[in-house]
Scaffold this active site. Structure first.
Site, PDB file in Angstrom:
ATOM      1  N   ASN A   9      34.467  39.626  40.055  1.00 23.37           N
ATOM      2  CA  ASN A   9      33.565  39.672  38.910  1.00 23.37           C
ATOM      3  C   ASN A   9      32.895  38.296  38.806  1.00 23.37           C
ATOM      4  O   ASN A   9      33.520  37.340  38.365  1.00 23.37           O
ATOM      5  CB  ASN A   9      34.382  39.990  37.651  1.00 23.37           C
ATOM      6  CG  ASN A   9      33.562  39.911  36.382  1.00 23.37           C
ATOM      7  OD1 ASN A   9      32.335  39.789  36.436  1.00 23.37           O
ATOM      8  ND2 ASN A   9      34.236  39.988  35.246  1.00 23.37           N
ATOM      9  N   LYS A  11      30.566  37.365  36.925  1.00 25.14           N
ATOM     10  CA  LYS A  11      30.136  37.041  35.559  1.00 25.14           C
ATOM     11  C   LYS A  11      28.698  36.478  35.581  1.00 25.14           C
ATOM     12  O   LYS A  11      27.909  36.868  36.447  1.00 25.14           O
ATOM     13  CB  LYS A  11      31.138  36.090  34.897  1.00 25.14           C
ATOM     14  CG  LYS A  11      32.563  36.645  34.961  1.00 25.14           C
ATOM     15  CD  LYS A  11      33.544  35.939  34.092  1.00 25.14           C
ATOM     16  CE  LYS A  11      34.922  36.579  34.256  1.00 25.14           C
ATOM     17  NZ  LYS A  11      35.939  35.969  33.383  1.00 25.14           N
ATOM     18  N   HIS A  94      35.015  44.947  29.507  1.00 21.54           N
ATOM     19  CA  HIS A  94      35.608  43.629  29.774  1.00 21.54           C
ATOM     20  C   HIS A  94      35.805  42.897  28.443  1.00 21.54           C
ATOM     21  O   HIS A  94      34.997  43.039  27.521  1.00 21.54           O
ATOM     22  CB  HIS A  94      34.687  42.823  30.697  1.00 21.54           C
ATOM     23  CG  HIS A  94      35.321  41.571  31.201  1.00 21.54           C
ATOM     24  ND1 HIS A  94      35.409  40.439  30.430  1.00 21.54           N
ATOM     25  CD2 HIS A  94      35.944  41.289  32.372  1.00 21.54           C
ATOM     26  CE1 HIS A  94      36.042  39.494  31.121  1.00 21.54           C
ATOM     27  NE2 HIS A  94      36.378  39.985  32.304  1.00 21.54           N
ATOM     28  N   GLU A  96      35.240  39.974  27.565  1.00 15.89           N
ATOM     29  CA  GLU A  96      34.090  39.152  27.144  1.00 15.89           C
ATOM     30  C   GLU A  96      33.020  40.019  26.485  1.00 15.89           C
ATOM     31  O   GLU A  96      32.365  39.590  25.531  1.00 15.89           O
ATOM     32  CB  GLU A  96      33.536  38.369  28.350  1.00 15.89           C
ATOM     33  CG  GLU A  96      34.471  37.231  28.729  1.00 15.89           C
ATOM     34  CD  GLU A  96      34.469  36.859  30.206  1.00 15.89           C
ATOM     35  OE1 GLU A  96      33.527  37.208  30.932  1.00 15.89           O
ATOM     36  OE2 GLU A  96      35.443  36.210  30.631  1.00 15.89           O
ATOM     37  N   GLU A 164      43.768  43.368  31.840  1.00  9.14           N
ATOM     38  CA  GLU A 164      43.430  41.944  31.826  1.00  9.14           C
ATOM     39  C   GLU A 164      43.845  41.345  30.484  1.00  9.14           C
ATOM     40  O   GLU A 164      43.090  41.457  29.495  1.00  9.14           O
ATOM     41  CB  GLU A 164      41.922  41.762  31.996  1.00  9.14           C
ATOM     42  CG  GLU A 164      41.387  42.280  33.310  1.00  9.14           C
ATOM     43  CD  GLU A 164      40.101  41.563  33.680  1.00  9.14           C
ATOM     44  OE1 GLU A 164      40.071  40.943  34.744  1.00  9.14           O
ATOM     45  OE2 GLU A 164      39.144  41.597  32.894  1.00  9.14           O
ATOM     46  N   GLY A 170      40.527  33.278  32.775  1.00 11.05           N
ATOM     47  CA  GLY A 170      39.852  31.979  32.865  1.00 11.05           C
ATOM     48  C   GLY A 170      40.678  30.812  32.363  1.00 11.05           C
ATOM     49  O   GLY A 170      40.155  29.714  32.171  1.00 11.05           O
ATOM     50  N   SER A 210      43.205  34.995  35.935  1.00  7.55           N
ATOM     51  CA  SER A 210      43.631  33.828  36.711  1.00  7.55           C
ATOM     52  C   SER A 210      44.309  34.192  38.037  1.00  7.55           C
ATOM     53  O   SER A 210      45.240  33.518  38.473  1.00  7.55           O
ATOM     54  CB  SER A 210      44.537  32.924  35.858  1.00  7.55           C
ATOM     55  OG  SER A 210      43.819  32.430  34.739  1.00  7.55           O
TER      56      SER A 210
HETATM   57  P1  PGA Z   1      39.532  34.972  35.912  1.00  8.65           P
HETATM   58  O1  PGA Z   1      38.692  36.181  35.261  1.00  8.65           O
HETATM   59  O2  PGA Z   1      40.011  35.436  37.253  1.00  8.65           O
HETATM   60  O3  PGA Z   1      38.554  33.844  36.000  1.00  8.65           O
HETATM   61  O4  PGA Z   1      40.666  34.705  34.984  1.00  8.65           O
HETATM   62  C1  PGA Z   1      39.103  37.508  35.408  1.00  8.65           C
HETATM   63  C2  PGA Z   1      38.143  38.435  34.736  1.00  8.65           C
HETATM   64  O5  PGA Z   1      37.599  38.084  33.674  1.00  8.65           O
HETATM   65  O6  PGA Z   1      37.876  39.548  35.229  1.00  8.65           O
END
Ligand code: PGA
Length: 252
Positions: A9, A11, A94, A96, A164, A170, A210
């Site tokens: 992803n 983003k 997601h 976010e 997640e 992140g 992560s």
């Molecule tokens: P990350 O993000 O691997 O940077 O923690 C995962 C995601 O948001 O899908």
């Protein structure tokens, strides 16, 4: 036997040229990796160009979001009709999108139905906040989130679920493989209640939060973990392809 899926992803990262270079590097290093379904999810504006970079490869393309309506007066939105020739997967729900853009379970479910209706695969994301985890309600919360985010959904063969935990995204603080397995087992049980046991056992459930090349193998060893949704580490071709390699080794 569920084929593992590793989905990157990206983003809101990569310009058109950066995205094409990243896709080229992933193709070079990762195209021959077997036993794992490989997916990259670039920004909308790069989808067509990256589709061309990856044409004829084993790497699939996904989108990070969609609108549920086929077309109309929805300024700034992108419909599944616009995406259907460009992608195989679409991420929805997601955290976010939920926290920064006010997306709801019901909206996520509408998108998931539209994606499946177009013959594409929805990657439906769920996960609890740190506050919910600390209150001891994580399992109940994600069970309910999954059911509400799949309201009216019945195209089980196309579905991918991603667990997640919000506190792991992140942050560099991945969930422990034990927590991931507990939560993903609970999600699979809920999925069986919503669909049937064979659909539930065939649905890939990905861990996200992560993930990197050093911890992916620990997740892949868990019986209910079928791959990963990778954010930050998917922007580095070498790291992402190491993750693909690790997933391939444990998935075969
Ligand atoms: P990350 O993000 O691997 O940077 O923690 C995962 C995601 O948001 O899908």
């Amino acid at each position: 036997m569920r084929t593992p899926i590793i989905a990157g992803n990206w983003k809101m990262n990569t310009t058109l040229e950066e995205g094409k270079a990243l896709a080229r590097a992933i193709r070079e290093r990762g195209d021959s990796t077997q036993g794992v379904e490989k997916v990259v999810c670039p920004p909308f504006v790069s989808l067509e160009a990256i589709g061309k970079v990856l044409a004829g490869s084993t790497i699939a393309v996904g989108a990070q979001n969609t609108h549920e309506e086929p077309k109309g007066a929805f300024t700034g939105e992108v419909s599944i009709e616009m995406l259907r020739d460009l992608v195989k997967y679409v991420i929805v729900g997601h955290s976010e999108r939920r926290t920064l853009f006010g997306e709801t379970d019901a909206g996520t479910a509408a998108k998931a139905r539209a994606i499946a209706g177009a013959g594409l695969r929805a990657i439906v994301c769920v996960g609890e906040t740190l506050e919910v985890r600390e209150s001891g309600n994580a399992v109940e919360t994600v069970r309910n989130q999954l059911a509400a985010s799949l309201d009216g959904f019945d195209t089980w063969g196309s579905l991918v679920v991603a667990y997640e935990p919000v506190w792991a995204i992140g942050t560099g603080r991945a969930a422990s493989p034990e927590i991931a397995e507990e939560m993903m087992g609970a999600l699979r049980t809920r999925l069986a209640e919503l669909s049937d046991s064979s659909s539930a056992s065939n649905t890939p459930i990905l861990y996200g939060g992560s993930v990197n090349a050093s911890n992916i193998a620990l997740f892949m060893e868990q019986p209910d973990v079928d791959g990963a949704l990778v954010g930050g580490a998917s922007l580095d071709a070498e790291e992402f392809c190491r993750i693909l390699g690790e997933a391939s080794a444990t998935g075969m």
